[in-house]
Design a protein around this motif. Sequence first.
Motif, PDB file in Angstrom:
ATOM      1  N   ASP A   1       0.861  -1.058  -0.116  1.00 41.74           N
ATOM      2  CA  ASP A   1      -0.058  -0.093   0.066  1.00 41.74           C
ATOM      3  C   ASP A   1       0.714   1.300  -0.142  1.00 41.74           C
ATOM      4  O   ASP A   1       0.303   2.226  -0.542  1.00 41.74           O
ATOM      5  N   ILE A   2       2.135   1.139   0.495  1.00 43.35           N
ATOM      6  CA  ILE A   2       2.964   2.386   0.615  1.00 43.35           C
ATOM      7  C   ILE A   2       3.229   2.676  -0.976  1.00 43.35           C
ATOM      8  O   ILE A   2       3.297   3.757  -1.355  1.00 43.35           O
ATOM      9  N   PHE A   3       3.452   1.569  -1.726  1.00 47.02           N
ATOM     10  CA  PHE A   3       3.740   1.816  -3.069  1.00 47.02           C
ATOM     11  C   PHE A   3       2.729   2.448  -3.891  1.00 47.02           C
ATOM     12  O   PHE A   3       2.922   3.264  -4.927  1.00 47.02           O
ATOM     13  N   ALA A   4       1.646   1.880  -3.389  1.00 43.09           N
ATOM     14  CA  ALA A   4       0.450   2.377  -4.192  1.00 43.09           C
ATOM     15  C   ALA A   4       0.191   3.834  -3.790  1.00 43.09           C
ATOM     16  O   ALA A   4      -0.280   4.623  -4.550  1.00 43.09           O
ATOM     17  N   GLY A   5       0.480   4.363  -2.559  1.00 44.63           N
ATOM     18  CA  GLY A   5       0.387   5.840  -2.326  1.00 44.63           C
ATOM     19  C   GLY A   5       1.484   6.713  -3.172  1.00 44.63           C
ATOM     20  O   GLY A   5       0.994   7.807  -3.446  1.00 44.63           O
ATOM     21  N   LEU A   6       2.494   5.891  -3.495  1.00 47.04           N
ATOM     22  CA  LEU A   6       3.655   6.803  -4.440  1.00 47.04           C
ATOM     23  C   LEU A   6       2.805   7.328  -5.552  1.00 47.04           C
ATOM     24  O   LEU A   6       3.397   8.149  -6.311  1.00 47.04           O
ATOM     25  N   GLU A   7       2.040   6.164  -6.119  1.00 46.26           N
ATOM     26  CA  GLU A   7       1.244   6.610  -7.578  1.00 46.26           C
ATOM     27  C   GLU A   7       0.505   7.744  -7.606  1.00 46.26           C
ATOM     28  O   GLU A   7       0.515   8.461  -8.670  1.00 46.26           O
TER      29      GLU A   7
ATOM     30  N   GLU B   1      13.700  -0.044  -1.046  1.00 43.88           N
ATOM     31  CA  GLU B   1      12.714   0.752  -1.765  1.00 43.88           C
ATOM     32  C   GLU B   1      11.548   1.278  -1.101  1.00 43.88           C
ATOM     33  O   GLU B   1      11.047   2.225  -1.074  1.00 43.88           O
ATOM     34  N   GLN B   2      11.247   0.352   0.006  1.00 43.16           N
ATOM     35  CA  GLN B   2       9.966   0.622   0.980  1.00 43.16           C
ATOM     36  C   GLN B   2      10.390   1.895   1.787  1.00 43.16           C
ATOM     37  O   GLN B   2       9.815   2.726   2.106  1.00 43.16           O
ATOM     38  N   SER B   3      11.965   1.653   2.380  1.00 37.85           N
ATOM     39  CA  SER B   3      12.318   2.846   3.144  1.00 37.85           C
ATOM     40  C   SER B   3      12.480   4.024   2.359  1.00 37.85           C
ATOM     41  O   SER B   3      11.990   4.981   3.132  1.00 37.85           O
ATOM     42  N   ARG B   4      12.746   4.095   1.047  1.00 37.29           N
ATOM     43  CA  ARG B   4      12.852   5.363   0.344  1.00 37.29           C
ATOM     44  C   ARG B   4      11.244   6.014   0.102  1.00 37.29           C
ATOM     45  O   ARG B   4      10.992   7.032   0.500  1.00 37.29           O
ATOM     46  N   ALA B   5      10.403   5.033  -0.001  1.00 31.08           N
ATOM     47  CA  ALA B   5       9.006   5.145  -0.236  1.00 31.08           C
ATOM     48  C   ALA B   5       8.629   5.839   1.148  1.00 31.08           C
ATOM     49  O   ALA B   5       7.824   6.917   1.045  1.00 31.08           O
TER      50      ALA B   5
END
Length: 275
Positions: free
Chosen positions: A146-152, A189-193
């Motif tokens: 969901d964190i990566f989905a938030g980046l979109e 990448e999760q930490s960067r996100a």
Amino acid sequence: MATPELTKLDDNLELREEKLPEPADWEEAVRRAGKIFGLTLPHGRSATSVGKLTAEVQEKARAAKPACADLVSRLADVYRARAVPVAGNRKRTADGALALVAALCAAASPVQALATAAVPTTEAAMGVSIKKAAEVAGAIADTHWDIFAGLEKIQDERAEAAQEVLAKVAQALVADEHATALRSALQTEQSRAIEIMTNPPKPSEPPRPPIHDAPPDPTPPPRPPREPDATRRGNQVRLSVEGARQTLQEIVALLEKDPSLVADIAWSLYRKDRA
């Protein structure tokens, strides 16, 4: 039933020669057993060697099959959720690895199944996929997608960094585990996100008032006509007939002397008793 002895065989027993695999299949199976499963087996083609290879590769296959099946399922789910192209090597290798271990578990001749199995990428990649299937499936399960989905959804000045993270995640998902360790890549990448998501965008500056050109200076009033330079001036008042004649004669003399001269004359007549 008693175990038969060579010196004492039952007349009903029949001695049969065990059929060995073809030499080419055997050599290929031994080579792949080492490359894919890390097994060291004798190259000599004998019933004992065949039995050893069969037992060891089937044991490896039975142990790896559940994790390989779980990995294939989780990759399919995350590829669908993240719109990742299924042509990536990681999924192709995982599919091939699952097909191999399933075939070995069910094969009547594991030697032939191993020797002729399809290898969609490389044997080394399939070996790593089988060995680390449980770890990679766990990495997918542990990731907060969901964190990566938030980046979109980011559209401000953080959008470029967000898209870079998403691209790195997609690259890790399609690359073979042999080339890119998925757990490490996803953690990075999760930490960067999280860092991008928790840093709010800079407040936008209020719009500046439009800059207008300065109004032109008002047109200056016209200058009064310049009086011509006077060569000689005079002012006579209360002239008698004689005085007026004399003054006019002087003016006429000056005009005759210098033809470039002109004269301006203003005059008034009035009665002496009104002066």
